[in-house]
Write an enzyme that holds these catalytic residues in place. Structure first.
Site, PDB file in Angstrom:
ATOM      1  N   LYS A   1       2.753  11.257  -3.265  1.00 17.33           N
ATOM      2  CA  LYS A   1       1.733  10.571  -4.070  1.00 17.33           C
ATOM      3  C   LYS A   1       0.813  11.567  -4.786  1.00 17.33           C
ATOM      4  O   LYS A   1       0.312  11.300  -5.874  1.00 17.33           O
ATOM      5  CB  LYS A   1       0.912   9.665  -3.162  1.00 17.33           C
ATOM      6  CG  LYS A   1      -0.094   8.772  -3.860  1.00 17.33           C
ATOM      7  CD  LYS A   1      -0.726   7.830  -2.842  1.00 17.33           C
ATOM      8  CE  LYS A   1      -1.796   6.957  -3.449  1.00 17.33           C
ATOM      9  NZ  LYS A   1      -2.375   6.051  -2.419  1.00 17.33           N
TER      10      LYS A   1
ATOM     11  N   ASP B   1     -12.938   5.437   2.364  1.00 11.04           N
ATOM     12  CA  ASP B   1     -11.513   5.529   2.695  1.00 11.04           C
ATOM     13  C   ASP B   1     -11.132   6.956   3.062  1.00 11.04           C
ATOM     14  O   ASP B   1     -11.053   7.833   2.201  1.00 11.04           O
ATOM     15  CB  ASP B   1     -10.683   5.037   1.489  1.00 11.04           C
ATOM     16  CG  ASP B   1      -9.179   5.036   1.775  1.00 11.04           C
ATOM     17  OD1 ASP B   1      -8.747   5.641   2.782  1.00 11.04           O
ATOM     18  OD2 ASP B   1      -8.435   4.432   0.978  1.00 11.04           O
TER      19      ASP B   1
ATOM     20  N   ASP C   1       0.883  -1.170   0.000  1.00  8.45           N
ATOM     21  CA  ASP C   1       0.000   0.000   0.000  1.00  8.45           C
ATOM     22  C   ASP C   1       0.916   1.214   0.000  1.00  8.45           C
ATOM     23  O   ASP C   1       1.581   1.497   0.998  1.00  8.45           O
ATOM     24  CB  ASP C   1      -0.892  -0.030   1.253  1.00  8.45           C
ATOM     25  CG  ASP C   1      -1.718   1.255   1.414  1.00  8.45           C
ATOM     26  OD1 ASP C   1      -1.672   2.122   0.517  1.00  8.45           O
ATOM     27  OD2 ASP C   1      -2.409   1.384   2.442  1.00  8.45           O
TER      28      ASP C   1
ATOM     29  N   GLU D   1      -7.271   0.360  -4.563  1.00  6.63           N
ATOM     30  CA  GLU D   1      -7.301   0.251  -3.105  1.00  6.63           C
ATOM     31  C   GLU D   1      -8.624  -0.323  -2.589  1.00  6.63           C
ATOM     32  O   GLU D   1      -8.600  -1.215  -1.735  1.00  6.63           O
ATOM     33  CB  GLU D   1      -7.007   1.624  -2.473  1.00  6.63           C
ATOM     34  CG  GLU D   1      -5.530   2.011  -2.662  1.00  6.63           C
ATOM     35  CD  GLU D   1      -5.232   3.486  -2.464  1.00  6.63           C
ATOM     36  OE1 GLU D   1      -6.124   4.235  -1.995  1.00  6.63           O
ATOM     37  OE2 GLU D   1      -4.107   3.912  -2.790  1.00  6.63           O
TER      38      GLU D   1
HETATM   39  P1  ADP Z   1      -3.071   7.361   3.675  1.00  6.84           P
HETATM   40  O1  ADP Z   1      -3.940   6.308   3.083  1.00  6.84           O
HETATM   41  O2  ADP Z   1      -3.428   8.736   3.191  1.00  6.84           O
HETATM   42  O3  ADP Z   1      -1.632   7.061   3.583  1.00  6.84           O
HETATM   43  P2  ADP Z   1      -3.656   6.408   6.363  1.00  6.84           P
HETATM   44  O4  ADP Z   1      -4.735   5.472   6.082  1.00  6.84           O
HETATM   45  O5  ADP Z   1      -2.377   5.860   6.847  1.00  6.84           O
HETATM   46  O6  ADP Z   1      -3.415   7.452   5.222  1.00  6.84           O
HETATM   47  O7  ADP Z   1      -4.221   7.419   7.454  1.00  6.84           O
HETATM   48  C1  ADP Z   1      -3.431   8.372   8.026  1.00  6.84           C
HETATM   49  C2  ADP Z   1      -4.318   9.281   8.819  1.00  6.84           C
HETATM   50  O8  ADP Z   1      -4.966   8.523   9.843  1.00  6.84           O
HETATM   51  C3  ADP Z   1      -3.531  10.367   9.482  1.00  6.84           C
HETATM   52  O9  ADP Z   1      -4.212  11.608   9.336  1.00  6.84           O
HETATM   53  C4  ADP Z   1      -3.545   9.940  10.935  1.00  6.84           C
HETATM   54  O10 ADP Z   1      -3.475  11.036  11.795  1.00  6.84           O
HETATM   55  C5  ADP Z   1      -4.894   9.260  11.018  1.00  6.84           C
HETATM   56  N1  ADP Z   1      -5.012   8.372  12.164  1.00  6.84           N
HETATM   57  C6  ADP Z   1      -4.211   7.337  12.481  1.00  6.84           C
HETATM   58  N2  ADP Z   1      -4.596   6.785  13.638  1.00  6.84           N
HETATM   59  C7  ADP Z   1      -5.664   7.499  14.055  1.00  6.84           C
HETATM   60  C8  ADP Z   1      -6.496   7.435  15.195  1.00  6.84           C
HETATM   61  N3  ADP Z   1      -6.294   6.536  16.155  1.00  6.84           N
HETATM   62  N4  ADP Z   1      -7.507   8.326  15.300  1.00  6.84           N
HETATM   63  C9  ADP Z   1      -7.699   9.253  14.349  1.00  6.84           C
HETATM   64  N5  ADP Z   1      -6.951   9.372  13.256  1.00  6.84           N
HETATM   65  C10 ADP Z   1      -5.930   8.512  13.116  1.00  6.84           C
HETATM   66 MG    MG Z   2      -4.658   4.775   2.138  1.00  8.52          MG
END
Ligand code: ADP
Ligand code: MG
Length: 618
Positions: free
Chosen positions: A87, A211, A23, A187
């Site tokens: 990205k 998502d 991912d 995704e």
């Molecule tokens: P991406 O797909 O854009 O790479 P992710 O799915 O990894 O992103 O999500 C990252 C986001 O999730 C960030 O904004 C992070 O702060 C948020 N995040 C991670 N854990 C938590 C949580 N426990 N509560 C709220 N937001 C969270």
């Molecule tokens: Mg993602």
């Protein structure tokens, strides 16, 4: 037994090697595999026990790149040399980005607005593909370190809305990182696979995948049927995500301590440190009612209710997108069989509740939302590796499929390495007058003569209405469904008579046999070509003999005695050449016979034409 996979890119056979699922996220990236013992997808974790690698690249004073947690530390102290959200730049020009140019704390080159963007670090320029390749390279190294084996093949996920340029850029980034990207997977499709959805042959479902990541939001409506995923619609906002929650909290804190935003706006490192504390607050509030801390000498605090109030408009926007996605898919809420939650930000209770309320059902959130996409990519990788024997979603045909035509030749309808599912058809006709049936023999293999290939099935297509040779039009159709099941049908187009059978092309052939058949076809390619040419000449010769014989029987009166004798001799010579299996001789004799018969064939034609004119009484 050694497993053999087929490399989709090169068509070559290769020994099995673990294929990883990746991912490549805007905020975080990670690698997952199918655990060889448990057969379950697992995200790879380093000693720090975290599977997530922040998608951040920092360049030090020597221009060397570091990726992940270490790089993230520099977001505050060295923003100009610390690249996040690469990205977002994939496949984009500066014009595509200029509305959000302020978003980037590093230098995105704007001199040539229409060409693909570059990022400037010191005196070096990096393309988004290179930047992403640093992240992929880090993931590859990590995987190799954990698995203690080389990793060179991957499935990489991209948002469903990514266009071709963005997908290609992702592939290129993989290549640059030394990865053979076997498949780019959407995704939401990967997320569904991680929940085991779409893995049953007779399964039919419509699902919504919500998502909400760090900086982007998207919702996709997918239709799953017979192992095929169809994206019915996507919607979203590429500048809406958890980072906006962080910003909302930052503003809330600044309001609390009475510092206007513009006062710190130019100090990027203060901004970053506030951003980090806001993110901690947000994460804490996903499970706690209240968050308090000290920042730059101030006491700051926020409750879950206050947090909900400030993000409510943002969450509302995501729900609007869900409604639009449904409308675009021409569906209503009741058509949705399941809702899947993806992305770290779906841990926010208000988000979960709002989505569940909108769709009127509880959501699927049991799989870690940070990992679910990578886990699904691993499931897809395992299917491509051919390990998932119960699930026969083949991607390409390992060997050509065809039928036997005159002279025992292999007529290929679906070539090797064709995509599955697939459909192909071709028309055939009868050889003899009044022929009422036709034998359809289905073969698999690469050789020109069916005798060297493998027979899969055979059936007698009967019920062809009596017609002169060459008149019936029998259309033979090959259809391979997503499970790799081939059905062969034949239809006589003039009468509509139809018949079909089902064949399972790959069953029963071991990988070694497939490999042998391919090797054979290469070794024998030259001999096969010669043999095909001979068979074709022989068939042509026989047809000409047949036609000439009929012609003479019908038009004896049009020919002089000398012509009859000459024709008879030429026919005999041709027959002899055919018996001798001499291709060149057959061709010479065909030409000689044609030479002799041409004048009276023309005469016969004239007679037929003038006869027709007479009939019309002009
Ligand atoms: P991406 O797909 O854009 O790479 P992710 O799915 O990894 O992103 O999500 C990252 C986001 O999730 C960030 O904004 C992070 O702060 C948020 N995040 C991670 N854990 C938590 C949580 N426990 N509560 C709220 N937001 C969270
Ligand atoms: Mg993602």
């Amino acid at each position: 037994m050694a497993k053999i996979g087929i490399n989709i890119a090169t068509g070559s056979l290769q020994q099995a090697e673990m294929i990883v699922g990746i991912d490549l996220g805007t905020t975080n990236s990670l690698v997952a595999i199918i655990h060889p013992e448990s057969k379950q997808p697992v995200a790879l974790k380093e000693f720090d026990n975290s599977s997530l690698v922040p998608s951040v690249v920092h360049f030090n004073e020597f221009g060397n790149a570091e990726v992940g947690e270490q790089a993230k530390l520099f977001l505050e102290t060295d923003p100009a040399n610390t690249i996040f959200s690469a990205k977002r730049l994939m496949g984009k020009s500066f014009n595509d980005l200029k509305e959000n140019a302020n978003f980037f704390t590093y230098k995105v080159i704007d001199d040539n607005a229409d060409s693909l963007v570059k990022v400037q670090i010191g005196d070096r320029f990096y393309s988004p593909i290179e930047l992403s390749s640093f992240i992929l390279k880090e993931l590859k190294n990590r995987a190799e370190h954990i698995l203690k084996t080389p990793v060179s093949k991957a499935v990489i996920t991209v948002p469903a809305y990514f266009n071709d340029a963005q997908r290609q850029a992702t592939r290129d980034a993989g290549k640059l990182a030394g990865l053979d990207v076997l498949r780019i997977v959407n995704e939401p499709t990967a997320a569904s696979l991680a929940y085991g959805m779409g893995l049953q042959k007779d399964e039919e479902k419509t699902i919504a995948v919500y998502d909400l990541g760090g900086g982007t939001f998207d919702v996709s409506i997918l239709k799953i049927a017979g192992g095929i995923f169809e994206v019915l619609s996507t919607n979203g906002d590429t500048y809406l995500g958890g980072d906006d929650f962080d910003h909302a909290i930052m503003e809330f804190f600044l309001g609390q301590i009475g510092v206007p935003f513009h006062e710190i706006n130019n100090d990027k490192s203060i901004l970053q440190s506030l951003r980090l504390i806001a993110e901690s607050a947000k994460k804490a509030l996903s499970s706690a009612d209240k968050f308090s801390a000290e920042w730059s000498g101030y006491n700051i605090t926020i409750t879950q209710q206050q947090f909900n109030d400030i993000i409510q408009p943002l969450v509302h926007r995501t729900i609007d997108c869900c409604a639009k996605a449904l409308t675009d898919a021409k569906l209503t809420i009741t058509d949705i069989n399941a809702v899947i939650m993806v992305g770290g930000s779906t841990r926010v209770p208000l988000v979960k509740d709002s989505v569940s309320t909108f769709f009127g059902q509880s959501v699927n959130d049991s799989v870690n939302p940070d990992e679910v996409v990578a886990l699904g990519a691993a499931v897809q990788a395992d299917i491509l590796a051919g390990n998932n024997k119960d699930f026969l979603l083949l991607d390409i045909t390992p060997l050509s499929l065809g039928i036997e035509t005159m002279g025992g030749l292999m007529d290929v309808l679906i070539p090797r390495n064709a995509k599955i599912p697939n459909k192909a058809g071709r028309q055939y006709t009868t050889q003899k007058d009044g022929q009422g049936s036709m034998r359809i023999s289905v073969f698999q293999g690469e050789r020109d003569l069916v005798q060297h290939n493998r027979k899969l099935a055979e059936f007698n297509f009967t019920g062809i209405p009596g017609m002169p040779a060459g008149m019936p039009k029998v259309e033979v159709t090959f259809l391979i469904n997503a499970d790799g099941i081939l059905s062969v049908s034949a239809k006589e187009l003039r009468s509509g008579v139809e018949q079909s059978i089902e064949v399972k092309p790959q069953y029963g052939l071991t990988d070694a046999e497939v490999e042998n058949m391919l090797l054979d076809s290469i070794t024998h390619a030259k001999a096969d070509m010669a043999e095909r040419a001979l068979v074709e000449a022989r068939t042509e010769g026989e047809q000409i003999l047949d036609v000439t014989e009929k012609f003479i029987a019908k038009n004896t009166t049009l020919l002089t005695k000398a012509e009859l004798i000459a024709t008879g001799a030429a026919m005999q010579n041709l027959q002899m050449a055919i018996t001798l299996n001499d291709k060149n001789l057959i061709q010479t004799k065909i030409e000689e016979l044609n030479e002799i018969s041409r004048p009276f064939a023309e005469r016969a034609m004239d007679a037929a034409v003038s006869g027709a004119l007479k009939g019309k009484k002009v």
